[in-house]
Design a protein around this motif. Structure first.
Motif, PDB file in Angstrom:
ATOM      1  N   ASP A  98       3.626  26.027  -7.929  1.00  0.00           N
ATOM      2  CA  ASP A  98       4.947  25.971  -7.312  1.00  0.00           C
ATOM      3  C   ASP A  98       5.545  24.567  -7.319  1.00  0.00           C
ATOM      4  N   GLY A  99       4.818  23.615  -7.889  1.00  0.00           N
ATOM      5  CA  GLY A  99       5.315  22.248  -7.926  1.00  0.00           C
ATOM      6  C   GLY A  99       5.096  21.486  -6.635  1.00  0.00           C
ATOM      7  N   GLU A 100       4.239  21.988  -5.767  1.00  0.00           N
ATOM      8  CA  GLU A 100       3.927  21.306  -4.514  1.00  0.00           C
ATOM      9  C   GLU A 100       2.964  20.153  -4.788  1.00  0.00           C
ATOM     10  N   ILE A 101       3.398  18.928  -4.472  1.00  0.00           N
ATOM     11  CA  ILE A 101       2.605  17.736  -4.745  1.00  0.00           C
ATOM     12  C   ILE A 101       1.792  17.359  -3.508  1.00  0.00           C
ATOM     13  N   SER A 102       0.518  17.037  -3.731  1.00  0.00           N
ATOM     14  CA  SER A 102      -0.377  16.683  -2.625  1.00  0.00           C
ATOM     15  C   SER A 102      -1.177  15.439  -2.983  1.00  0.00           C
ATOM     16  N   LEU A 149      -0.126  12.659 -11.759  1.00  0.00           N
ATOM     17  CA  LEU A 149      -0.224  13.972 -11.126  1.00  0.00           C
ATOM     18  C   LEU A 149      -0.962  14.901 -12.071  1.00  0.00           C
ATOM     19  N   VAL A 150      -1.875  15.708 -11.537  1.00  0.00           N
ATOM     20  CA  VAL A 150      -2.593  16.679 -12.342  1.00  0.00           C
ATOM     21  C   VAL A 150      -2.450  18.055 -11.703  1.00  0.00           C
ATOM     22  N   ASN A 151      -2.205  19.057 -12.544  1.00  0.00           N
ATOM     23  CA  ASN A 151      -2.085  20.433 -12.059  1.00  0.00           C
ATOM     24  C   ASN A 151      -3.482  21.029 -11.895  1.00  0.00           C
ATOM     25  N   THR A 152      -3.868  21.296 -10.663  1.00  0.00           N
ATOM     26  CA  THR A 152      -5.238  21.724 -10.387  1.00  0.00           C
ATOM     27  C   THR A 152      -5.456  23.228 -10.457  1.00  0.00           C
ATOM     28  N   ASP A 153      -4.404  24.038 -10.305  1.00  0.00           N
ATOM     29  CA  ASP A 153      -4.617  25.485 -10.373  1.00  0.00           C
ATOM     30  C   ASP A 153      -4.413  26.043 -11.780  1.00  0.00           C
ATOM     31  N   LYS A 154      -4.109  25.167 -12.736  1.00  0.00           N
ATOM     32  CA  LYS A 154      -3.955  25.544 -14.143  1.00  0.00           C
ATOM     33  C   LYS A 154      -2.902  26.637 -14.323  1.00  0.00           C
ATOM     34  N   ALA A 155      -1.880  26.606 -13.503  1.00  0.00           N
ATOM     35  CA  ALA A 155      -0.871  27.663 -13.535  1.00  0.00           C
ATOM     36  C   ALA A 155       0.537  27.107 -13.697  1.00  0.00           C
ATOM     37  N   HIS A 156       0.643  25.877 -14.159  1.00  0.00           N
ATOM     38  CA  HIS A 156       1.950  25.260 -14.398  1.00  0.00           C
ATOM     39  C   HIS A 156       2.014  24.882 -15.874  1.00  0.00           C
ATOM     40  N   ASP A 157       3.203  24.939 -16.462  1.00  0.00           N
ATOM     41  CA  ASP A 157       3.333  24.594 -17.880  1.00  0.00           C
ATOM     42  C   ASP A 157       3.121  23.112 -18.137  1.00  0.00           C
ATOM     43  N   LEU A 158       3.277  22.309 -17.091  1.00  0.00           N
ATOM     44  CA  LEU A 158       2.994  20.879 -17.180  1.00  0.00           C
ATOM     45  C   LEU A 158       1.606  20.641 -16.608  1.00  0.00           C
ATOM     46  N   GLY A 159       0.711  20.064 -17.419  1.00  0.00           N
ATOM     47  CA  GLY A 159      -0.662  19.889 -16.952  1.00  0.00           C
ATOM     48  C   GLY A 159      -0.940  18.526 -16.354  1.00  0.00           C
ATOM     49  N   TRP A 160      -0.201  17.503 -16.823  1.00  0.00           N
ATOM     50  CA  TRP A 160      -0.504  16.121 -16.423  1.00  0.00           C
ATOM     51  C   TRP A 160       0.757  15.288 -16.577  1.00  0.00           C
ATOM     52  N   LEU A 161       0.969  14.370 -15.643  1.00  0.00           N
ATOM     53  CA  LEU A 161       2.096  13.460 -15.721  1.00  0.00           C
ATOM     54  C   LEU A 161       1.641  12.102 -15.203  1.00  0.00           C
ATOM     55  N   SER A 162       1.749  11.056 -16.026  1.00  0.00           N
ATOM     56  CA  SER A 162       1.292   9.731 -15.600  1.00  0.00           C
ATOM     57  C   SER A 162       2.346   8.675 -15.876  1.00  0.00           C
ATOM     58  N   ARG A 163       2.233   7.573 -15.134  1.00  0.00           N
ATOM     59  CA  ARG A 163       3.203   6.477 -15.189  1.00  0.00           C
ATOM     60  C   ARG A 163       2.555   5.275 -15.872  1.00  0.00           C
ATOM     61  N   GLU A 164       2.973   5.006 -17.112  1.00  0.00           N
ATOM     62  CA  GLU A 164       2.392   3.889 -17.847  1.00  0.00           C
ATOM     63  C   GLU A 164       2.732   2.541 -17.221  1.00  0.00           C
ATOM     64  N   GLU A 165       3.790   2.482 -16.420  1.00  0.00           N
ATOM     65  CA  GLU A 165       4.127   1.212 -15.768  1.00  0.00           C
ATOM     66  C   GLU A 165       3.080   0.794 -14.745  1.00  0.00           C
ATOM     67  N   SER A 166       2.151   1.694 -14.423  1.00  0.00           N
ATOM     68  CA  SER A 166       1.049   1.331 -13.534  1.00  0.00           C
ATOM     69  C   SER A 166       0.022   0.432 -14.227  1.00  0.00           C
ATOM     70  N   THR A 203      12.726  18.323 -18.679  1.00  0.00           N
ATOM     71  CA  THR A 203      13.271  19.257 -17.685  1.00  0.00           C
ATOM     72  C   THR A 203      12.214  19.598 -16.637  1.00  0.00           C
ATOM     73  N   MET A 204      10.990  19.873 -17.091  1.00  0.00           N
ATOM     74  CA  MET A 204       9.910  20.180 -16.151  1.00  0.00           C
ATOM     75  C   MET A 204       9.602  18.988 -15.255  1.00  0.00           C
ATOM     76  N   THR A 205       9.627  17.798 -15.830  1.00  0.00           N
ATOM     77  CA  THR A 205       9.361  16.588 -15.051  1.00  0.00           C
ATOM     78  C   THR A 205      10.433  16.386 -13.987  1.00  0.00           C
ATOM     79  N   ALA A 206      11.685  16.569 -14.372  1.00  0.00           N
ATOM     80  CA  ALA A 206      12.789  16.420 -13.413  1.00  0.00           C
ATOM     81  C   ALA A 206      12.650  17.413 -12.268  1.00  0.00           C
ATOM     82  N   ASP A 207      12.270  18.654 -12.595  1.00  0.00           N
ATOM     83  CA  ASP A 207      12.095  19.672 -11.552  1.00  0.00           C
ATOM     84  C   ASP A 207      10.915  19.333 -10.647  1.00  0.00           C
ATOM     85  N   LEU A 208       9.803  18.914 -11.249  1.00  0.00           N
ATOM     86  CA  LEU A 208       8.606  18.628 -10.467  1.00  0.00           C
ATOM     87  C   LEU A 208       8.853  17.482  -9.490  1.00  0.00           C
TER      88      LEU A 208
END
Length: 345
Positions: free
Chosen positions: A92-96, A215-232, A270-275
């Motif tokens: 559902d895009g809930e970030i924890s 961010l990592v998708n832990t329930d394997k139920a989102h089309d986006l699996g991983w999102l990271s910030r290279e500026e880190s 688009t997925m990143t903007a929504d997430l």
């Protein structure tokens, strides 16, 4: 002097070659691409204005020997740590708040490929890039390799195969080696399942401020699996900007693997903007794209069976041999492979 041949210049090969640096061995590496370190891959834009790790994202500090290698044995100049934690999100895009907050996440100012470059630089190994091995040949008690242009390399007293398991299986299936073990090992390598991953790189002149590195998708139920910030990672992105590495889920990646780069990056943005609930992220300033057909092994091979090939001076290395789809595991496996080769000389 013992001649040792390697197919593939991935992290396992680089670590094994490094371990052999002080023994009486002549090491030759044949690599099909123009780079080294395999799926621990880095690209740059401009004169290192932007640097991004678009395959493996970092080396985890989960193995003490690998930690010592990176922080003590090799030149640690430019070694960086993405200090922010990895958080999670669900279907559902809930970030924890997430996991591994205390682990180091190593890269370099000039990217993860520095690992293999520095390992090889510490050796006298000869690395032939853009050299695709087409045939593995057993000549009596020695090995030779034939590339796509018909050029032969060797003979080698020892041979190490580093490609992903499916490509290793192909080499063995077509090998000129009349022994039943060849088919058994090829079948074992073919049994190792892989995840397909498509990567989209999204750059923004106006940076985003978040308390996490990835961010990592832990329930394997989102089309986006991983999102990271290279500026880190210090030295990767100009100050005030953001560069996001979006890795799509295996299911989405498989279904859209042959899509053009533009549509893949548009979907990822688009997925990143929504997430992140930030509409402007749907319109990055520039993008990049890469598909990985053999991104991550789901499990490992039967190492007892693989070990039987040592009687023929044939060895294997890589994450699929280690049984863990992590860069530190591939490096550790390469070091251990090098140890065994050195002990036998």
């Amino acid at each position: 002097m013992t001649a040792i041949g390697f197919v593939g210049a991935g992290a396992g090969t680089a670590a094994a070659a490094y371990t052999l640096r002080d023994v009486d061995a002549d090491v030759t590496v044949l690599e099909k691409s123009g780079g080294v370190c395999g799926r621990a891959a880095t690209r740059r834009k401009g004169d290192y204005e932007y640097v991004y790790d678009y395959g493996a994202n970092y080396v985890k500090s989960k193995d003490e020997r690998v930690n010592r290698l990176l922080t003590e044995e090799l030149d640690a100049t430019g070694l960086v740590d993405a200090a922010e934690p990895v958080w999670t999100f669900d279907a559902d895009g809930e970030i924890s708040e997430g996991r591994d907050a205390d682990d180091h996440k190593w890269s370099y100012e000039r990217g993860l490929t520095q690992i293999a470059k520095r390992l090889f630089a510490a050796t006298d190994a000869t690395v032939h890039r853009r050299t695709r091995v087409e045939t593995v040949r057993r000549d009596g008690e020695r090995w030779s390799l034939v590339d796509g242009e018909g050029e032969t390399y060797g003979p080698f007293d020892r041979l190490v195969l580093n490609p992903p398991a499916p490509q290793t299986a192909e080499l063995l299936r077509s090998a000129e080696w009349d022994d039943g073990l060849r088919g058994e090992i090829a079948a074992e390598a073919e049994s190792v399942a892989y995840r397909t991953i498509t990567t989209a790189v999204l750059s923004y002149e106006d940076g985003i401020d978040r308390p996490w590195y990835a961010l990592v998708n832990t329930d394997k139920a989102h089309d986006l699996g991983w999102l990271s910030r290279e500026e880190s990672k210090d030295g990767h992105v100009p100050e005030g900007e953001s560069l996001l590495v979006a890795q799509m889920s295996p299911e989405w990646s498989t279904a859209h693997y042959d899509d053009d780069a533009t549509s893949v990056c548009e979907a990822a943005a688009t997925m990143t903007a929504d997430l992140l609930d930030e509409p402007r992220l749907a319109d990055p300033s520039w993008t990049d794209h890469q598909g990985w057909g053999y991104a991550l092994p789901e499990d490992g091979a039967d190492t007892t069976l693989l070990g039987e090939a040592a009687a023929y001076d044939l060895h294997f290395t890589g994450d699929w041999v280690a049984g863990e789809a992590r860069l530190h595991a591939a490096l550790r496996n390469g070091l251990e492979t090098g140890d065994r080769l050195a002990a036998g000389l």
